[in-house]
Structures are given as structure tokens and as C-alpha cells.
Design a protein around this motif. Structure first.
Motif, mmCIF file in Angstrom:
data_model
loop_
_atom_site.group_PDB
_atom_site.id
_atom_site.type_symbol
_atom_site.label_atom_id
_atom_site.label_comp_id
_atom_site.label_asym_id
_atom_site.label_seq_id
_atom_site.Cartn_x
_atom_site.Cartn_y
_atom_site.Cartn_z
ATOM 1 N N ASN A 117 4.782 -0.011 13.944
ATOM 2 C CA ASN A 117 3.989 0.004 15.184
ATOM 3 C C ASN A 117 2.787 0.928 15.037
ATOM 4 O O ASN A 117 2.795 1.840 14.228
ATOM 5 C CB ASN A 117 4.841 0.496 16.362
ATOM 6 C CG ASN A 117 5.902 -0.504 16.779
ATOM 7 O OD1 ASN A 117 7.082 -0.193 16.795
ATOM 8 N ND2 ASN A 117 5.483 -1.715 17.094
ATOM 9 N N ASN A 118 1.787 0.659 15.872
ATOM 10 C CA ASN A 118 0.617 1.550 15.981
ATOM 11 C C ASN A 118 -0.041 1.830 14.644
ATOM 12 O O ASN A 118 -0.354 2.970 14.328
ATOM 13 C CB ASN A 118 1.031 2.903 16.595
ATOM 14 C CG ASN A 118 1.621 2.747 17.961
ATOM 15 O OD1 ASN A 118 1.097 1.959 18.758
ATOM 16 N ND2 ASN A 118 2.688 3.469 18.244
ATOM 17 N N CYS A 119 -0.246 0.776 13.852
ATOM 18 C CA CYS A 119 -0.891 0.991 12.553
ATOM 19 C C CYS A 119 -2.243 0.292 12.514
ATOM 20 O O CYS A 119 -2.439 -0.751 13.118
ATOM 21 C CB CYS A 119 -0.008 0.490 11.415
ATOM 22 S SG CYS A 119 0.214 -1.290 11.351
ATOM 23 N N PHE A 120 -3.187 0.910 11.838
ATOM 24 C CA PHE A 120 -4.431 0.226 11.502
ATOM 25 C C PHE A 120 -4.224 -0.475 10.166
ATOM 26 O O PHE A 120 -3.678 0.132 9.237
ATOM 27 C CB PHE A 120 -5.600 1.220 11.422
ATOM 28 C CG PHE A 120 -6.059 1.674 12.765
ATOM 29 C CD1 PHE A 120 -7.025 0.947 13.462
ATOM 30 C CD2 PHE A 120 -5.512 2.808 13.357
ATOM 31 C CE1 PHE A 120 -7.449 1.355 14.722
ATOM 32 C CE2 PHE A 120 -5.934 3.222 14.618
ATOM 33 C CZ PHE A 120 -6.891 2.497 15.298
ATOM 34 N N HIS A 121 -4.650 -1.710 10.094
ATOM 35 C CA HIS A 121 -4.236 -2.572 8.990
ATOM 36 C C HIS A 121 -5.442 -3.232 8.347
ATOM 37 O O HIS A 121 -6.215 -3.896 9.002
ATOM 38 C CB HIS A 121 -3.285 -3.643 9.549
ATOM 39 C CG HIS A 121 -2.399 -4.230 8.518
ATOM 40 N ND1 HIS A 121 -2.810 -5.223 7.683
ATOM 41 C CD2 HIS A 121 -1.127 -3.944 8.176
ATOM 42 C CE1 HIS A 121 -1.814 -5.534 6.877
ATOM 43 N NE2 HIS A 121 -0.789 -4.771 7.141
ATOM 44 N N PHE A 122 -5.599 -3.014 7.025
ATOM 45 C CA PHE A 122 -6.700 -3.690 6.342
ATOM 46 C C PHE A 122 -6.234 -4.441 5.108
ATOM 47 O O PHE A 122 -6.999 -5.181 4.507
ATOM 48 C CB PHE A 122 -7.768 -2.667 5.918
ATOM 49 C CG PHE A 122 -7.324 -1.789 4.780
ATOM 50 C CD1 PHE A 122 -7.444 -2.232 3.462
ATOM 51 C CD2 PHE A 122 -6.758 -0.548 5.004
ATOM 52 C CE1 PHE A 122 -7.008 -1.432 2.397
ATOM 53 C CE2 PHE A 122 -6.323 0.244 3.943
ATOM 54 C CZ PHE A 122 -6.450 -0.203 2.642
ATOM 55 N N SER A 123 -4.995 -4.247 4.724
ATOM 56 C CA SER A 123 -4.536 -4.745 3.417
ATOM 57 C C SER A 123 -3.994 -6.165 3.521
ATOM 58 O O SER A 123 -3.689 -6.649 4.605
ATOM 59 C CB SER A 123 -3.444 -3.818 2.890
ATOM 60 O OG SER A 123 -2.398 -3.743 3.831
ATOM 61 N N ALA A 124 -3.855 -6.799 2.358
ATOM 62 C CA ALA A 124 -3.166 -8.084 2.293
ATOM 63 C C ALA A 124 -1.673 -7.837 2.471
ATOM 64 O O ALA A 124 -1.200 -6.696 2.350
ATOM 65 C CB ALA A 124 -3.438 -8.736 0.943
ATOM 66 N N LEU A 125 -0.915 -8.899 2.775
ATOM 67 C CA LEU A 125 0.533 -8.736 2.928
ATOM 68 C C LEU A 125 1.296 -9.005 1.632
ATOM 69 O O LEU A 125 2.471 -8.651 1.519
ATOM 70 C CB LEU A 125 1.053 -9.667 4.033
ATOM 71 C CG LEU A 125 0.542 -9.394 5.445
ATOM 72 C CD1 LEU A 125 1.207 -10.342 6.439
ATOM 73 C CD2 LEU A 125 0.801 -7.953 5.854
ATOM 74 N N VAL A 264 -13.494 -1.653 14.403
ATOM 75 C CA VAL A 264 -12.533 -1.037 13.497
ATOM 76 C C VAL A 264 -11.536 -2.133 13.101
ATOM 77 O O VAL A 264 -11.447 -3.150 13.787
ATOM 78 C CB VAL A 264 -11.839 0.146 14.216
ATOM 79 C CG1 VAL A 264 -10.745 0.766 13.372
ATOM 80 C CG2 VAL A 264 -12.884 1.195 14.592
ATOM 81 N N VAL A 265 -10.799 -1.957 12.003
ATOM 82 C CA VAL A 265 -9.754 -2.937 11.681
ATOM 83 C C VAL A 265 -8.705 -2.916 12.784
ATOM 84 O O VAL A 265 -8.582 -1.926 13.505
ATOM 85 C CB VAL A 265 -9.103 -2.650 10.294
ATOM 86 C CG1 VAL A 265 -10.105 -2.874 9.172
ATOM 87 C CG2 VAL A 265 -8.518 -1.248 10.225
ATOM 88 N N PRO A 266 -7.957 -4.019 12.933
ATOM 89 C CA PRO A 266 -7.031 -4.098 14.066
ATOM 90 C C PRO A 266 -5.971 -3.001 14.081
ATOM 91 O O PRO A 266 -5.422 -2.631 13.047
ATOM 92 C CB PRO A 266 -6.364 -5.468 13.864
ATOM 93 C CG PRO A 266 -7.338 -6.261 13.051
ATOM 94 C CD PRO A 266 -8.004 -5.269 12.143
ATOM 95 N N LEU A 267 -5.717 -2.497 15.272
ATOM 96 C CA LEU A 267 -4.557 -1.636 15.532
ATOM 97 C C LEU A 267 -3.480 -2.546 16.088
ATOM 98 O O LEU A 267 -3.707 -3.254 17.066
ATOM 99 C CB LEU A 267 -4.907 -0.569 16.572
ATOM 100 C CG LEU A 267 -3.727 0.317 17.019
ATOM 101 C CD1 LEU A 267 -3.312 1.296 15.940
ATOM 102 C CD2 LEU A 267 -4.060 1.072 18.295
ATOM 103 N N HIS A 268 -2.319 -2.532 15.462
ATOM 104 C CA HIS A 268 -1.297 -3.479 15.888
ATOM 105 C C HIS A 268 0.039 -3.168 15.233
ATOM 106 O O HIS A 268 0.235 -2.084 14.696
ATOM 107 C CB HIS A 268 -1.730 -4.907 15.562
ATOM 108 C CG HIS A 268 -1.952 -5.127 14.102
ATOM 109 N ND1 HIS A 268 -2.769 -6.111 13.595
ATOM 110 C CD2 HIS A 268 -1.471 -4.469 13.018
ATOM 111 C CE1 HIS A 268 -2.753 -6.042 12.285
ATOM 112 N NE2 HIS A 268 -1.992 -5.082 11.907
#
Lengths: 345, 345
Positions: A117-125, A264-268
Motif C-alpha cells: 500500500n501507499n507506494c509510488f511505482h515506476f518499475s515493471a512487474l 508524479v508516478v502513480p501512488l497506489h
């Protein structure tokens, strides 16, 4: 933007990453994980998630919102559920904190889930799916993003690019891994077409009135489409629900509203499921079953079709052998310029 | 084949189903579950999985292979894994035997899986997703079928039509449910086009040389395609693996080899995952999170797009109110003829 490729040693890339991220204000654990992950992507020649992201991660901090020194908080929620609150930090450290707990729970219970939770995410999965498969477990990973994609039959953005990733262990080989966006086109590609004024592929976007368009400018005002029509749209709805409300986190619409044009990259949140082959079938049968998976891969590759990730694995072998890897010239220049600026401070 | 619709009362359909299936040799529990499920599909006006299947279930027995009196065997494999061996019976009784254990495990562990093995399968997956969602849990269900579908970039059948189904509970409403084949077209539709000599939709099939075709005859000799190009193909590969080797059951290629041209419905396994919203977020938050799911549905329906299953739920409301439902004339005639034959025995 120049697409010319230069070469960088893996060692220099690691050192550049650490220095720039620490100087930008990231804590040591964040600098280490971000560097690890972007170097790994670059070794696989996955340029969109490679060294270029070092620059954007440094810039992220300047826009506020991201906490560069956040320490993720691991919470044992249930026998098969571990939750990690990333506390508004970049997702990677949270994933690494949750991974051993996820793996242990999956082995104990047969199946388990990690909710970040509550992470900023820019990487591939795919690195996450691969790291889980490397532990002999089967992985499914999904996350929402920002609302840019319209549902089938609609005209207004509701979904994110909502990637879906899967990993399957292969004894003695790289795991079978895929990772695809449920949007028909990547968000970055829309931007690229907009800048170069080139038309989008058919069937990837609609304009503000919901009419099909190949004009990138019109697509930005309108919406992207999902891949695969109503089926892709259904899948993207599922991802919104299970990587959003199920785990108490934002949908893509909520995430883009929170962003409030900070870009900003998504927070989600992110939902990652691990399944243990030995729990389903017993240890001996599990080994046999993995071999039966190999028969499926043989049937696919035997007819000249390619497995997802095959190109990445080939690049990895090549680059790990040489200790160097290709990187876009302009990215390398920018990284070295930023490092030189640190030297003169 | 006449597409004219007649009307049948739900009560008569139930009574016809029970009588015909018992007379064909099914045990009472199998006759009850099969009748329940096909009547439910017919009420939803899902003709392809409705009363027509009573005829095919009776015919199945004549071809051997299916055990019409098999008693499923439930096995507790791990804290979050229940396995049900259908013992070569129809899948439905096995699902109903495993469902309460799956739900209990999901509530105790947060996430759980039900693996059904050795089942003959003819039904849609949406009733399973719906029954799980009706218990307040989130559901994912997948199964392989028979190898009719080529991988992206290939030319030979490897995958089944491999359906993927999802269910999400909605307080006070029918659950959000979808169920789609990962093939670009249903197997039955190929057959229909072959019989009527009409062309297939573009992009649904290839001929024996791997070239795109709209000729149904050529498609039968060649292969069907997945929906959504390489992404649909990746998803179908995942389903082969998790509903096949992961749970110790057959891939679509193994299942069609076992069939050996008996043209029986596939014998295979099924993987069903249930997730408990309260375990992820706590009871109070879970209720809030389900409401946040409603905001997503509102955003989809508010722009005129339809939720999957909306048409089925409308038909259900209409038909449950009247106590009758439409059925294809020729199906009704065949059912009544078979019942009349029993009367004169």
C-alpha cells in the motif's frame, strides 16, 4: 530525442545510480533497491524501465509527494496475507521487505498474497514475478496506475494501464515470465507519438467524443483503449478492484486525482499472489508437473513461436558475459553530467 | 438449426432435467447439480450453457469415459488449499463439495484455492464466480479445455479456449462477474459457421499453414487464435499452467489426446481462487472498500458502457418474475420427445 546507443559497464551504472540517488536525497536502502532494479532492466535491454529511470527518480523528489527516506512497515494480516505499507516511498524496498514473508506464507499455506500500500511505482512487474518464480513459486502481480483508459463501450478514462504479470518456475532455466499492460498501447508511446507528430496505431485510442482516433493530441484529450476489446476491459476492471479497493488502496481515478497534475508516478497499491506447486501436488509430483509445463513450452517454441521474455533473457546473457550493456546516448550523457555536477560541488 | 424460441416454465425445466438425467444413468446428486446449473443458465438466457446441455449430458454417458455416479473426494491439502478429485464425474458436484471448504479457508487465511481434478466440464465459469462472490469473497476461476488454439506467432493448436472468470461482491446487488474465453471465438461458433457455410470474423482463425482464414472448414484443420494477440496468448499460457500442471492435471493438449476423438467434453482440472476482503483490510474497511468498488462501476455505467453480466441479470429478473423462460424450439422438442419416450417405456 536521439535514439543512438552508447555502451556503459554494469559497474559504472551501479556506481552512478547509487551516487545520484543518494545525492538526490534517497536513503541508502532506497538508493540500493532503485539502482538494483533499473540496472537489472538495463541489462535486459528494457530501456523504458532502465537507467533512464534514475533521472526520473531524482526529479520525482523535487516534485514533493514521494518520501525518499520512508521505511516500509510489514504487517502480518492473516496466515496467508502480508501487507506492507510503503509509507509513500518508492515501491521496491516495500516489495523486498514483503517477499520473504510472502514466500514463507505461500509454502506454509499453499497460496498467499502480498498487498503493498501507499507506494509510488515506476518499475515493471516482471522482476517481481521473476524473483518469486526463482523461489520455486508461481506468481501473479498486478497494479493500477492513472486513469487514462476508457472501458469498452465508453468514452471517458477510468482505468490505468493496469499491468498484469505472471511467473512460472522452470528447473535449470530462467522462469517463464510475462508482463503486459492491459491498455492497447503504453502511455509513454502516446507521448512519443505526440512529440513526433506520428499517427497512433489503429484501435488504441479515442478522442474526447469517444470516436476512434490515431491523433496522439486527440488521444490525450480523450482516452486510450484496452487491448482485446471487452475482454481486456473486463480484465482491467478486475485489476482496478483487486489492486485497489480489495487491498484498501486507490483506484486509477483516485490516484490521478491525488496527483493533481504534479505528474508524479502513480501512488497506489499492488497485489501479488504466490502459489506453491508442492502444496497442490506434493513434492515429487510438483517436480513432475514442472516438467509437464516444459512440454507446453516445447510445443510453443517448437512451432517457431516465441515465449514472452525470451528476448530479455538473450540480452541478459549477452550483457552479463561482456559486463557492459547498451544505453541510449542521451541518457548516458545526462547521467554523467549529473555525476560531474556532484564532483564540482 | 431452428433459432425459433419457445417458452418453458422453470418448474417443467427442473422436472425434465431430473427425469432425463436420472434415466440416463446419473446419480441423484449429479442429476440435481446438472439440472440446477443448466436451468440457472437458461434463466439467464445463456442458451449455450442452458437446457441444451441436458441433451449433451445424456449423450455423454453413451460415449463412455464419464462416470455418471462418481462421488467426489474432498482432500484438505494445506491451510489454504482444498483439492477435490471429481473421479471422472461431471465437475459440478465436485465444485459444490469444495465450495464451503474453500470459503472457510479463504476467511481463515485471507486467500485460498480450490483445485478440482479429473472432472468432465461443460459448464460456464460465471456461476462459480457468482456463488463465491455471493459469500462476500472475491473469485478467480480458470480451466483449460481441448487444444484448438495456436499461440501468437505459431500455427499449431496448443491451448484450449481456456476461460477466465472473476467475481466481486456488491452489497445489495448481483455481484460483478465476468467470464470470457481466451480464444478469439467460441469453439461452438466455429462449428456453427462450418455448418452454415458463413465466413468467420477476421482475426479469429488460421489454416493448417498458419495463414489467416475466415473459412470455418480451414479453421478446423488449422487452429483458432487467442483474443488480443500476444497478450491473450500469454494469458492462455498462464491458464494452461495453473489449471493444468500446477494442480497435477492435464493441459489442453493432454486432454484432447485422452479424448482420442470420442468428442466428449474435456476431462481436466480447474483452479479457483477466493480472496477475503475483510482479511486484507479489516471488517469495517472492507465494507468501505466495497463501496469504493461501486464508484468504479458508476464511472463505467455512468458513461453508457455496460458491465459484463448486466444482460444476464436483466434476463434473470424478467424470467424469475414470470416463472418461465425462453428456450430454443428444437431444444424443447428434443427434451419433451426424450421425456415422452421414458413415459412409454
Amino acid at each position: 530525442m536521439s535514439e543512438d546507443l552508447a555502451t556503459i559497464s554494469i559497474d559504472e551504472a551501479r556506481s552512478l545510480g547509487q551516487r545520484l540517488l543518494l545525492a538526490a536525497g534517497y536513503s541508502q536502502p532506497h538508493a540500493r533497491t532503485i539502482t538494483d532494479w533499473v540496472v537489472r532492466a538495463q541489462i535486459d535491454e528494457c530501456h523504458s524501465h532502465g537507467l533512464y529511470r534514475l533521472i526520473s527518480c531524482c526529479e520525482l523528489i523535487e516534485r514533493g509527494k514521494v518520501d525518499p527516506v520512508a521505511t516500509p512497515h510489514v504487517e502480518d494480516r492473516a496466515p496467508a496475507i502480508v501487507r506492507v505499507d510503503a509509507c509513500k516511498g518508492i515501491s521496491l524496498q516495500a516489495f523486498e521487505a514483503g517477499l520473504p514473508v510472502l514466500a514463507e506464507k505461500a509454502r506454509n499455506c499453499g497460496i498467499a498474497a502480498l498487498a503493498i500500500n501507499n507506494c509510488f511505482h515506476f518499475s515493471a512487474l516482471w522482476p517481481e514475478a521473476e524473483m518469486i518464480a526463482d523461489k520455486g513459486l508461481v506468481a501473479i502481480a498486478t497494479t493500477v496506475s492513472h486513469a487514462w483508459v476508457a472501458p469498452a463501450g465508453g468514452s471517458k478514462p477510468v482505468f490505468g494501464t493496469n499491468p498484469f504479470s505472471f511467473g512460472w518456475p522452470r528447473p535449470g532455466k530462467h522462469p517463464f515470465v510475462f508482463d503486459f499492460a492491459t491498455s492497447a498501447i503504453a502511455r509513454g508511446d502516446i507521448e512519443l507519438h505526440r512529440r513526433t507528430g506520428t499517427p497512433l496505431p489503429q484501435g488504441t485510442a479515442i478522442d474526447a467524443d469517444g470516436a476512434p482516433t490515431t491523433d496522439a493530441e486527440a488521444a490525450v484529450d480523450g482516452a486510450m483503449l484496452t487491448f482485446g476489446g471487452h475482454k481486456g476491459s473486463a480484465l482491467s476492471t478486475m485489476i482496478e478492484l483487486i489492486a485497489g479497493p480489495l487491498i484498501g488502496d486507490m483506484t486509477s481515478a483516485e490516484s490521478i486525482a491525488f496527483d493533481d497534475d504534479a505528474k508524479v508516478v502513480p501512488l497506489h497499491g499492488e497485489l501479488i499472489i504466490a502459489l506453491d506447486p508442492a502444496s497442490f501436488a506434493g513434492q515429487a509430483m510438483a517436480a513432475d508437473n514442472l516438467k509437464r509445463g516444459e512440454a507446453l513450452f516445447d510445443a510453443i517454441e517448437g512451432q517457431g513461436a516465441r515465449l514472452p521474455s525470451a528476448r530479455r533473457y538473450m540480452a541478459r546473457t549477452r550483457n552479463q558475459k561482456s559486463g557492459t550493456m547498451p544505453v541510449k546516448q542521451n541518457v548516458l550523457e545526462e547521467l554523467r553530467t549529473r555525476a560531474a555536477r556532484l564532483d564540482t560541488r
